[in-house]
Design an enzyme around this catalytic site. Structure first.
Site, PDB file in Angstrom:
ATOM      1  N   ASP A 158      -6.042  -4.956  -1.423  1.00  0.00           N
ATOM      2  CA  ASP A 158      -6.801  -3.702  -1.362  1.00  0.00           C
ATOM      3  C   ASP A 158      -7.043  -3.267   0.076  1.00  0.00           C
ATOM      4  OD1 ASP A 158      -8.534  -1.665  -2.756  1.00  0.00           O
ATOM      5  OD2 ASP A 158     -10.065  -2.635  -1.525  1.00  0.00           O
TER       6      ASP A 158
ATOM      7  N   GLU B  15      -1.819  -1.980  -0.906  1.00  0.00           N
ATOM      8  CA  GLU B  15      -2.361  -0.637  -1.034  1.00  0.00           C
ATOM      9  C   GLU B  15      -2.564  -0.129   0.395  1.00  0.00           C
ATOM     10  OE1 GLU B  15      -6.078   2.170  -2.022  1.00  0.00           O
ATOM     11  OE2 GLU B  15      -6.316   0.121  -1.354  1.00  0.00           O
TER      12      GLU B  15
END
Length: 639
Positions: A317, A370
């Site tokens: 993330d 990401e």
């Protein structure tokens, strides 16, 4: 009990300590935290924790009436900062914290950074545990190299475990891991997804953080059951041929008093400089990526989930927030690197080392970034200067498509480039196309609610968007609820609106996604060369007047599909398209089929080419093109 009942003992070798100090010990979960042992015939628990700036450190818990003084650990002599000791009689299930006497005075009480089980929030203590699960996923584990490969179909269903479906007397109780195994696993299999991606399951105090503010990095959340229950869920996915990716958050952690923040009274896990150690977007704290012991903690944690729970990959993330020193910061709020640049050299080094360690130990998994900027070579090997990820989310495609689909169809002719631009850079990285949870929260509305037009056009737009995602090169990801075009945006405190499947339009979207997944898995042209420019060839991208595009998707062994997309509302009864092949074509997919909620404007019979050059190709095919939809045709080879 008195402090004498803590027996001086260590399970660290000198080599372990050397690796730890140098940031190269990537299996710290085998040494740190709590470990069940028997010493001199006495069963109990060995504790080890890193707190180099503590003046005194003891274990307090349910076994000693939370007494700070009775069970003091000993600091190692070697400067490692590790406190350790064996406490007889402490059994599995005991609840504990570390009481740390700080140099500045006073005590601070902390959970165990390496604990593999925590109390159910809002309780905040760690739990003595011992993992005991018998896996039965050998078939999957022996074949997952092929299932996770870049030339395999990868279609991911993103799930928030706490809100996918709810039960209970009030209808608002989250499912347990075992209930998810009973309900979620067969659903994912029925829908045809190849993988699930679970939003962070690591223990987190605030449910509203969706798991992205973690305190227990080594523990699956106790909200949904035990460690073994979580293993059971993964095992059931594997037995049904479905891979499991986990969201992983090395970018920041919360400031909860029982967590990593100021762990021994000093900035230990976070950087001490506010300009490097605080995240303004999330009111959280940034790991000190340059500190060896912190690097070992993070890389050990990534490897832990892959080893302990047979996880098939991690999606990292907020990588962009790690890469840039000035991320979400104004001038004067950040510190340039030693070369005067904005790149976070320590974070770059960590990510590279982490990916190398993961792929060395687990070459059959996927590491997915990401990363929302144009940082180069995110999914290229470290050996050639890349970050070493296997794939990267294609945020540019997602942003362009959501902007494009919000436009009324009459204006789309002026924005044809928003459809086609992603193919300019589609093969610069190994991209995964995401329609994730981030796109249906914080007032953005649902995918369906953004679409223009009347009810039929809204659903037709969704069908077209999803079709374009599946026929565009790259892996695929849909967030839960998107697969049936939920009307409202996602709310973590409520179940998905499953009753909407009683409506024909929503049911049609569900059937569309099933068919797209089936076609994707059955046609090598859609996945074998997904990350290679040889797998895609434009036929025509310039018909902006009609908002139509046409292209080939190609596989390795002369497999190809002819794909035509219409982003306008006008149907075309006769549309001429230049093709390479001579002979007959069969329609193998049409997003306007009535079972999907469409109008049924399909190509029912075999279509045959004529020997007439068009679009710089030798033959011409005349076909029907549905309104706001995609048609896919396959050349019928003669023997």
């Amino acid at each position: 009990m008195t402090s004498e009942t803590v027996i001086s003992h260590s399970i660290f070798s000198d080599f372990d300590i050397s690796l730890f100090k140098s940031g190269k010990h990537f299996k710290l979960y085998e040494k740190m935290g709590n470990t069940q042992l028997e010493i001199d015939g006495q069963a109990g628990t060995y504790f080890a924790v890193w707190a180099p700036n503590a003046l005194e450190l003891s274990v307090m818990g349910s076994f000693n009436q939370w007494n700070r003084q009775s069970h003091k650990l000993s600091a190692r002599w070697d400067g490692s900062g590790i406190w350790e000791g064996f406490i007889p009689g402490v059994q599995v299930g005991a609840v504990y914290k570390y009481a740390i006497k700080m140099r500045k005075g006073g005590y601070i009480e902390k959970g165990d950074p390496y604990a593999e089980q925590w109390q159910i929030p809002p309780e905040t203590a760690s739990v003595v545990s011992e993992f005991d699960y018998k896996w039965s996923d050998k078939k999957w584990m022996s074949s997952r190299k092929e299932k996770n490969a870049l030339d395999a179909p990868i279609s991911v269903y993103e799930v928030h475990t706490g809100s996918w479906k709810r039960k209970g007397e009030d209808g608002n109780r989250s499912l347990s891991y075992r209930e998810l195994a009973a309900d979620l696993v067969p659903y994912v299999k029925e829908m045809g997804f190849t993988h699930v991606e679970l939003m962070p399951v690591m223990e987190h105090p605030f449910f509203g953080s969706w798991g992205y503010q973690i305190t227990g990095y080594f523990a699956p959340s106790s909200r949904y059951g035990s460690q073994e229950d979580f293993a059971f869920l993964v095992n059931e996915f594997h037995k049904n041929g479905i891979g499991v990716f986990l969201d992983w958050v090395p970018s920041h952690f919360p400031g909860d008093v029982h967590g990593l923040f100021h762990f021994d009274g000093t900035s230990l896990y976070e950087h001490s400089d506010y300009r490097l150690g605080y995240h303004p977007d999330w009111n959280s704290y940034i790991f000190n990526y340059g500190r060896n012991e912190v690097r070992a903690f993070l890389i050990s944690n990534a490897l832990y989930w892959l080893e302990r729970y047979h996880i098939d990959g991690i999606r990292v993330d907020a990588v962009a927030s790690m890469l840039y020193l000035d991320y979400s910061r104004k001038e004067g709020q950040w510190i340039p690197n030693k070369y005067g640049g904005r790149e976070n050299l320590d974070a770059i080094s960590l990510l590279r080392e982490m990916n190398q360690a993961i792929y060395k130990e687990f070459p059959d998994v996927q590491c997915i970034a990401e990363e929302s900027t144009s940082w180069p070579m995110v999914s290229k090997p470290v050996s050639v200067g890349g970050l070493g990820f296997g794939m990267k989310w294609m945020m540019g495609w997602m942003n362009d498509m959501l902007a494009f689909f919000k436009r009324e169809p009459i204006y789309r002719r002026f924005h044809q480039n928003e459809i086609t631009f992603s193919l300019v850079y589609a093969f610069s990285e190994n991209f995964m196309l995401p329609l994730s949870h981030d796109e249906v929260v914080h007032g953005k509305g649902s995918i369906l609610s953004r679409m223009p037009g009347d009810n039929w056009q809204k659903f037709a737009n969704v069908r077209t968007l999803y079709s374009w995602m599946f026929f565009h090169p790259g892996a695929k990801l849909l967030f839960m609820g998107n697969e049936f075009a939920q009307k409202s945006e996602w709310m973590h405190d409520h179940s998905l609106s499953w009753n909407e499947l009683n409506n024909e339009s929503h049911k049609g979207i569900s059937e569309l996604v099933k068919s797209l997944n089936k076609l994707y898995k059955n046609e090598p042209a859609l996945y074998e060369l997904s990350f290679d420019y040889k797998g895609f060839e434009w036929i025509d991208y310039g018909d902006s007047k009609n908002s139509i595009i046409a292209f080939y998707r190609k596989g390795k062994d002369d497999n190809s599909l002819l794909v035509i997309g219409n982003f306008g509302v006008k149907a075309h009864d006769v549309y001429e398209l230049g093709v390479d092949e001579e002979g007959k074509f069969k329609e193998v997919f049409n997003s306007d089929e009535k079972q999907f909620g469409g109008s049924g404007f399909v190509n029912g019979a075999l279509l045959e080419t004529v020997n007439f050059a068009k679009h710089s190709r030798d033959n011409t095919l005349s076909l029907r093109i549905p309104p706001m939809g995609f048609a896919v045709l396959k050349h019928q080879k003669t023997i």
